[in-house]
Design a protein around this motif. Sequence first.
Motif, PDB file in Angstrom:
ATOM      1  N   GLY A 160       0.788  -1.223   0.000  1.00 57.46           N
ATOM      2  CA  GLY A 160       0.000   0.000   0.000  1.00 57.46           C
ATOM      3  C   GLY A 160       0.823   1.277   0.000  1.00 57.46           C
ATOM      4  N   PHE A 161       2.148   1.179  -0.080  1.00 66.95           N
ATOM      5  CA  PHE A 161       3.001   2.372  -0.130  1.00 66.95           C
ATOM      6  C   PHE A 161       2.849   3.084  -1.463  1.00 66.95           C
ATOM      7  CE2 PHE A 161       5.614   0.211   3.162  1.00 66.95           C
ATOM      8  CZ  PHE A 161       5.718   1.270   4.053  1.00 66.95           C
ATOM      9  N   PRO A 162       2.931   4.412  -1.471  1.00 63.67           N
ATOM     10  CA  PRO A 162       3.026   5.140  -2.737  1.00 63.67           C
ATOM     11  C   PRO A 162       4.324   4.763  -3.448  1.00 63.67           C
ATOM     12  CG  PRO A 162       2.497   6.626  -0.919  1.00 63.67           C
ATOM     13  CD  PRO A 162       2.862   5.321  -0.305  1.00 63.67           C
ATOM     14  N   GLY A 192       9.198   5.020  10.727  1.00 61.80           N
ATOM     15  CA  GLY A 192       8.323   6.154  10.461  1.00 61.80           C
ATOM     16  C   GLY A 192       7.457   5.935   9.233  1.00 61.80           C
ATOM     17  N   SER A 193       8.024   5.336   8.203  1.00 65.36           N
ATOM     18  CA  SER A 193       7.258   5.041   6.986  1.00 65.36           C
ATOM     19  C   SER A 193       6.115   4.078   7.272  1.00 65.36           C
ATOM     20  CB  SER A 193       8.182   4.442   5.919  1.00 65.36           C
ATOM     21  OG  SER A 193       9.213   5.344   5.570  1.00 65.36           O
ATOM     22  N   MET A 194       6.400   3.053   8.075  1.00 68.25           N
ATOM     23  CA  MET A 194       5.361   2.081   8.405  1.00 68.25           C
ATOM     24  C   MET A 194       4.227   2.711   9.215  1.00 68.25           C
ATOM     25  SD  MET A 194       6.532  -0.425   6.863  1.00 68.25           S
ATOM     26  CE  MET A 194       8.096  -0.988   6.188  1.00 68.25           C
ATOM     27  N   ILE A 198       0.251   2.919   8.137  1.00 63.94           N
ATOM     28  CA  ILE A 198      -0.806   2.345   8.975  1.00 63.94           C
ATOM     29  C   ILE A 198      -1.860   3.396   9.307  1.00 63.94           C
ATOM     30  CG2 ILE A 198      -1.273   1.434  11.290  1.00 63.94           C
ATOM     31  CD1 ILE A 198       1.401  -0.063  11.045  1.00 63.94           C
ATOM     32  N   ALA A 199      -1.417   4.601   9.657  1.00 62.77           N
ATOM     33  CA  ALA A 199      -2.364   5.674   9.974  1.00 62.77           C
ATOM     34  C   ALA A 199      -3.248   5.981   8.773  1.00 62.77           C
ATOM     35  CB  ALA A 199      -1.599   6.922  10.416  1.00 62.77           C
ATOM     36  N   GLU A 223       1.472  -0.646  16.758  1.00 59.13           N
ATOM     37  CA  GLU A 223       2.917  -0.793  16.918  1.00 59.13           C
ATOM     38  C   GLU A 223       3.365  -2.194  16.520  1.00 59.13           C
ATOM     39  OE1 GLU A 223       6.952  -0.277  17.824  1.00 59.13           O
ATOM     40  OE2 GLU A 223       5.333   1.109  17.318  1.00 59.13           O
ATOM     41  N   GLU A 224       2.597  -3.202  16.909  1.00 62.52           N
ATOM     42  CA  GLU A 224       2.943  -4.576  16.522  1.00 62.52           C
ATOM     43  C   GLU A 224       2.874  -4.750  15.011  1.00 62.52           C
ATOM     44  OE1 GLU A 224       1.620  -7.455  20.189  1.00 62.52           O
ATOM     45  OE2 GLU A 224       0.003  -6.424  19.107  1.00 62.52           O
TER      46      GLU A 224
END
Length: 403
Positions: A160-162, A192-194, A198-199, A223-224
């Motif tokens: 799901g990353f750009p 930070g990327s993860m 997630i947010a 966090e997990e």
Amino acid sequence: MTIPEAVPLGGPGFGTDPARLYREMRRDHGAVVPVLLDGGLPAWLVLGYRELHQVTGDPVLFSRDSDLWNQWENVPADWPLLPMIGHKQPSILYTVGERHRQRAAMLGNALETVDPSELRRHAERFADELIDALCTSGEADLIGQYAMLLPVRVLARLYGFPDEDGPGLVTALNDMIDGRERALAGQSHLAGSMQRLIADRREEPADDVVSRMLADDSGFTDEEIAQDLMVMTAAGHQPTADWIGNSLRLMLTDDRFAASLFGGQHSVAEAMNEVLWEDTPTQNVAGRWATRDTHLGGRSVRAGDLVLLGLQGANSDPQVRTDASALTGGNSAHFSFGHGEHSCPFPAQEIAEVIARTGIEVVLDRLPDIDLAVPAGSLARRPSPWLRGLNRLPVRFTPVLAR
């Protein structure tokens, strides 16, 4: 733990001739070798196939719980191997028992729903774009310009990353995995990327791996999930990139496989399997921790000792590979994906194989007269005892038009 005659785990031997190094370590120390990590911290490196099977098959005696390590009081806060040997890290790597099984199921389910045809289309499209960027020049470095860019672009799309986040993720992953001065900075960037991804997916779910992980009802925290995404991305990108590079090197330098560049008798799949036996991207893994005093390979292992998994050493164990010159064919009994309940999930193995094989096939299809541009003996490896991959793979070919 006092270990006499311990071998420093590092140095030029891992980048130049690790096969010789493992032979010498096995000759001098046997199947279980006393080693020293950065800072002089002691551990055991398991090089025996039978002994590694024993360690990975007994999660009760050899636990994945890093809190058991009897050396934490000697580990400095800036220790460069912290990203690889985590302390109080809430990821699947260090979860044990029933919670680990739930977590493995969550990851497996999220990956298993990836459509193989769609995965191959993504891999082909990104591979073609990378070839388009270099095919008109007649020369290229297939590591820096290709292999190191392909897996993370495919994984970014699945997770799901750009697409534009890919280059930064590559740099951060390499810094973290190499375990040097930028290891902690790389880990911070990746974390930070993860967290941002997630947010975003909490607010707007999509048809991707991260959204499916968040939809799981096992009660895992953000966090997990972030920690597991870091593990999946690191394990999915760098070893797959090295699998591509090491396989192409084999096909360009080994007479047994050179013919397959032109559709000869040995296939791409055979070359890839040979690499997993002889030149596996993941050489050594940290680790397991003994839950009580025990014996392993004739060594007295104390409770809390760190046991490192010597995957390549076990693959080349002469008790298993009695004729190292013979091709392995379709034999997949290597340790390159691990073994036991903490091995690489099968859907992840399939994804890595599709990305690597597609990447290699696109190179051979688009650059049919490809040849090595430097003497084979000059090809240099990254000086890492953990992952084995080329710094560069310079090639030349007849320039072709981009598609």
